[in-house]
Motif scaffolding. Structure first.
Motif, PDB file in Angstrom:
ATOM      1  N   MET A   1      -7.624  13.908 -22.622  1.00  0.00           N
ATOM      2  CA  MET A   1      -7.486  15.246 -22.036  1.00  0.00           C
ATOM      3  C   MET A   1      -8.773  15.608 -21.290  1.00  0.00           C
ATOM      4  O   MET A   1      -9.856  15.587 -21.853  1.00  0.00           O
ATOM      5  CB  MET A   1      -7.219  16.275 -23.143  1.00  0.00           C
ATOM      6  CG  MET A   1      -7.063  17.708 -22.639  1.00  0.00           C
ATOM      7  SD  MET A   1      -6.784  18.894 -23.985  1.00  0.00           S
ATOM      8  CE  MET A   1      -5.194  18.329 -24.608  1.00  0.00           C
ATOM      9  N   ASP A   2      -8.660  15.944 -19.962  1.00  0.00           N
ATOM     10  CA  ASP A   2      -9.862  16.281 -19.210  1.00  0.00           C
ATOM     11  C   ASP A   2     -10.256  17.734 -19.465  1.00  0.00           C
ATOM     12  O   ASP A   2      -9.548  18.494 -20.143  1.00  0.00           O
ATOM     13  CB  ASP A   2      -9.675  16.002 -17.723  1.00  0.00           C
ATOM     14  CG  ASP A   2      -8.589  16.866 -17.078  1.00  0.00           C
ATOM     15  OD1 ASP A   2      -8.295  17.964 -17.600  1.00  0.00           O
ATOM     16  OD2 ASP A   2      -8.046  16.454 -16.046  1.00  0.00           O
ATOM     17  N   HIS A   3     -11.395  18.120 -18.895  1.00  0.00           N
ATOM     18  CA  HIS A   3     -11.949  19.446 -19.161  1.00  0.00           C
ATOM     19  C   HIS A   3     -10.990  20.560 -18.732  1.00  0.00           C
ATOM     20  O   HIS A   3     -10.799  21.544 -19.456  1.00  0.00           O
ATOM     21  CB  HIS A   3     -13.281  19.593 -18.435  1.00  0.00           C
ATOM     22  CG  HIS A   3     -13.904  20.940 -18.577  1.00  0.00           C
ATOM     23  ND1 HIS A   3     -14.351  21.437 -19.784  1.00  0.00           N
ATOM     24  CD2 HIS A   3     -14.142  21.916 -17.649  1.00  0.00           C
ATOM     25  CE1 HIS A   3     -14.846  22.653 -19.608  1.00  0.00           C
ATOM     26  NE2 HIS A   3     -14.727  22.956 -18.329  1.00  0.00           N
ATOM     27  N   GLN A   4     -10.377  20.437 -17.555  1.00  0.00           N
ATOM     28  CA  GLN A   4      -9.499  21.482 -17.050  1.00  0.00           C
ATOM     29  C   GLN A   4      -8.261  21.632 -17.928  1.00  0.00           C
ATOM     30  O   GLN A   4      -7.798  22.753 -18.190  1.00  0.00           O
ATOM     31  CB  GLN A   4      -9.085  21.177 -15.610  1.00  0.00           C
ATOM     32  CG  GLN A   4      -8.567  22.394 -14.833  1.00  0.00           C
ATOM     33  CD  GLN A   4      -9.662  23.400 -14.510  1.00  0.00           C
ATOM     34  OE1 GLN A   4     -10.833  23.135 -14.738  1.00  0.00           O
ATOM     35  NE2 GLN A   4      -9.275  24.550 -14.000  1.00  0.00           N
ATOM     36  N   ASP A   5      -7.730  20.507 -18.404  1.00  0.00           N
ATOM     37  CA  ASP A   5      -6.572  20.569 -19.302  1.00  0.00           C
ATOM     38  C   ASP A   5      -6.944  21.264 -20.606  1.00  0.00           C
ATOM     39  O   ASP A   5      -6.146  22.042 -21.167  1.00  0.00           O
ATOM     40  CB  ASP A   5      -6.046  19.166 -19.603  1.00  0.00           C
ATOM     41  CG  ASP A   5      -5.326  18.559 -18.415  1.00  0.00           C
ATOM     42  OD1 ASP A   5      -4.915  19.324 -17.522  1.00  0.00           O
ATOM     43  OD2 ASP A   5      -5.180  17.327 -18.384  1.00  0.00           O
ATOM     44  N   ASP A   6      -8.136  20.990 -21.098  1.00  0.00           N
ATOM     45  CA  ASP A   6      -8.589  21.633 -22.343  1.00  0.00           C
ATOM     46  C   ASP A   6      -8.746  23.138 -22.144  1.00  0.00           C
ATOM     47  O   ASP A   6      -8.363  23.930 -23.014  1.00  0.00           O
ATOM     48  CB  ASP A   6      -9.916  21.022 -22.792  1.00  0.00           C
ATOM     49  CG  ASP A   6     -10.377  21.587 -24.127  1.00  0.00           C
ATOM     50  OD1 ASP A   6      -9.587  21.540 -25.093  1.00  0.00           O
ATOM     51  OD2 ASP A   6     -11.515  22.086 -24.211  1.00  0.00           O
ATOM     52  N   LEU A   7      -9.287  23.539 -21.000  1.00  0.00           N
ATOM     53  CA  LEU A   7      -9.414  24.973 -20.710  1.00  0.00           C
ATOM     54  C   LEU A   7      -8.035  25.632 -20.642  1.00  0.00           C
ATOM     55  O   LEU A   7      -7.831  26.739 -21.168  1.00  0.00           O
ATOM     56  CB  LEU A   7     -10.137  25.181 -19.374  1.00  0.00           C
ATOM     57  CG  LEU A   7     -11.659  25.125 -19.366  1.00  0.00           C
ATOM     58  CD1 LEU A   7     -12.174  25.419 -17.962  1.00  0.00           C
ATOM     59  CD2 LEU A   7     -12.259  26.116 -20.363  1.00  0.00           C
ATOM     60  N   ALA A   8      -7.095  24.962 -19.988  1.00  0.00           N
ATOM     61  CA  ALA A   8      -5.743  25.513 -19.870  1.00  0.00           C
ATOM     62  C   ALA A   8      -5.102  25.677 -21.245  1.00  0.00           C
ATOM     63  O   ALA A   8      -4.436  26.684 -21.520  1.00  0.00           O
ATOM     64  CB  ALA A   8      -4.890  24.614 -18.980  1.00  0.00           C
ATOM     65  N   ARG A   9      -5.314  24.694 -22.111  1.00  0.00           N
ATOM     66  CA  ARG A   9      -4.756  24.778 -23.465  1.00  0.00           C
ATOM     67  C   ARG A   9      -5.352  25.957 -24.225  1.00  0.00           C
ATOM     68  O   ARG A   9      -4.639  26.719 -24.880  1.00  0.00           O
ATOM     69  CB  ARG A   9      -5.031  23.468 -24.213  1.00  0.00           C
ATOM     70  CG  ARG A   9      -4.502  23.444 -25.645  1.00  0.00           C
ATOM     71  CD  ARG A   9      -4.942  22.188 -26.359  1.00  0.00           C
ATOM     72  NE  ARG A   9      -6.396  22.074 -26.413  1.00  0.00           N
ATOM     73  CZ  ARG A   9      -7.157  22.755 -27.291  1.00  0.00           C
ATOM     74  NH1 ARG A   9      -6.600  23.592 -28.155  1.00  0.00           N
ATOM     75  NH2 ARG A   9      -8.470  22.589 -27.268  1.00  0.00           N
ATOM     76  N   GLN A  10      -6.669  26.130 -24.136  1.00  0.00           N
ATOM     77  CA  GLN A  10      -7.319  27.238 -24.827  1.00  0.00           C
ATOM     78  C   GLN A  10      -6.883  28.584 -24.246  1.00  0.00           C
ATOM     79  O   GLN A  10      -6.710  29.562 -24.987  1.00  0.00           O
ATOM     80  CB  GLN A  10      -8.843  27.093 -24.727  1.00  0.00           C
ATOM     81  CG  GLN A  10      -9.403  25.898 -25.487  1.00  0.00           C
ATOM     82  CD  GLN A  10     -10.915  25.882 -25.446  1.00  0.00           C
ATOM     83  OE1 GLN A  10     -11.575  26.739 -26.036  1.00  0.00           O
ATOM     84  NE2 GLN A  10     -11.490  24.909 -24.732  1.00  0.00           N
TER      85      GLN A  10
END
Length: 288
Positions: A1-10
């Motif tokens: 999971m890249d950084h942007q995907d992690d931000l979207a999840r949060q």
């Protein structure tokens, strides 16, 4: 999971909280969604690697967006405040079939909040409804903690002075049922019996009423409200009980389209406040 995907999840994890904050600050479903979307845009463009509390960071962003919207609204509002009704949150499920939202806020509360200054509203909503500290709110409003405490205190006094129900859902349902039956049958005495003597009715039909029945109006007193209720009796065949802002309320549906939403406050078995949204443009914009 890249950084942007992690931000979207949060962000998605926090979306419900952010929507709740924005809705209470704005009283508008569409504007609340816009504020939440703006928070996502700012998050996606920001470096939050050093942010220890992302929920707090997002709440701050949404609060600042809402503050700007409230200030803009105050400068351009032309609607009479006595007939303005906030956007309701409606579920067509009967309240007995749905678990009521523990943190739901009624339309009557949102009407009172609309009368506050933007800074009073931000301070009250964040502190009293979401337990945000005065120190944190001070950073959002660019004021001292003492000044924010004063803002919240003034807002609290105004909120406490407004007519409110007692939160008894079963009594609210009973009062609504009695009101609807009496309206349908034109029973003047039965209507008077279910209304508090000082009941307030606020109906918001928007800027261009289609007929006299749909006109925006503000009336106070049981006899004056009964006269309005008898006018609304012709819509009785199209009304049904639903969940409005987490509590029993009434919706009117014509040809599959939402024609009106009514929320009530009940105290000691009597209706103390009725808020009706019948603005066709705003009703069409509500989530289906």
């Amino acid at each position: 999971m890249d950084h942007q995907d992690d931000l979207a999840r949060q962000f998605e994890h926090n979306r419900g909280h952010l929507r709740a904050v924005a809705y209470r600050m704005l009283g508008s479903v569409s504007e609340a969604e816009d504020a939440v979307q703006e928070a996502w845009l700012r998050l996606s463009r920001s470096d939050v690697s050093e942010v220890a509390n992302l929920t707090g960071w997002l709440t701050t962003v949404v609060s600042r967006v809402c503050l700007d919207l409230l200030r803009s609204r105050k400068s351009r509002r032309e609607d009479p405040m006595d007939t303005w009704v906030p956007d309701p949150v409606v579920s067509r499920l009967d309240p007995e079939e749905e678990v009521l939202q523990a943190d739901a806020v009624g339309l009557a509360m949102l009407v009172v909040l609309e009368a506050l200054s933007p800074t009073e509203r931000i301070a009250f909503v964040l502190h009293d409804l979401f337990a945000v500290s005065f120190d944190e709110i001070a950073l959002i409003l660019d004021k001292s903690s003492a000044a924010v405490r004063q803002l919240a205190s003034r807002a609290r006094r105004r909120v406490q002075g407004a007519p409110t129900g007692d939160g008894d859902v079963s009594r609210q349902r009973e009062a609504i049922d009695a009101f609807l039956v009496a309206s349908r049958t034109g029973d003047f005495e039965a209507l008077l019996a279910v209304l508090d003597p000082d009941v307030v009715l606020r109906a918001d039909a928007g800027r261009v009423p289609v007929d006299a029945l749909a006109a925006s109006r503000f009336v106070q007193g049981a006899k004056a409200v009964v006269e309005q209720a008898l006018l609304f009796a012709r819509m009785a065949p199209y009304t049904q009980v639903a969940t409005v802002n987490g509590a029993p309320g009434v919706i009117t549906v014509l040809n599959g389209e939402l024609f009106g939403v009514m929320a009530v406050e009940v105290r000691d078995g009597r209706i103390v406040e009725i808020n009706i949204l019948a603005d066709p443009d705003r009703l069409r914009a509500l989530p289906k």
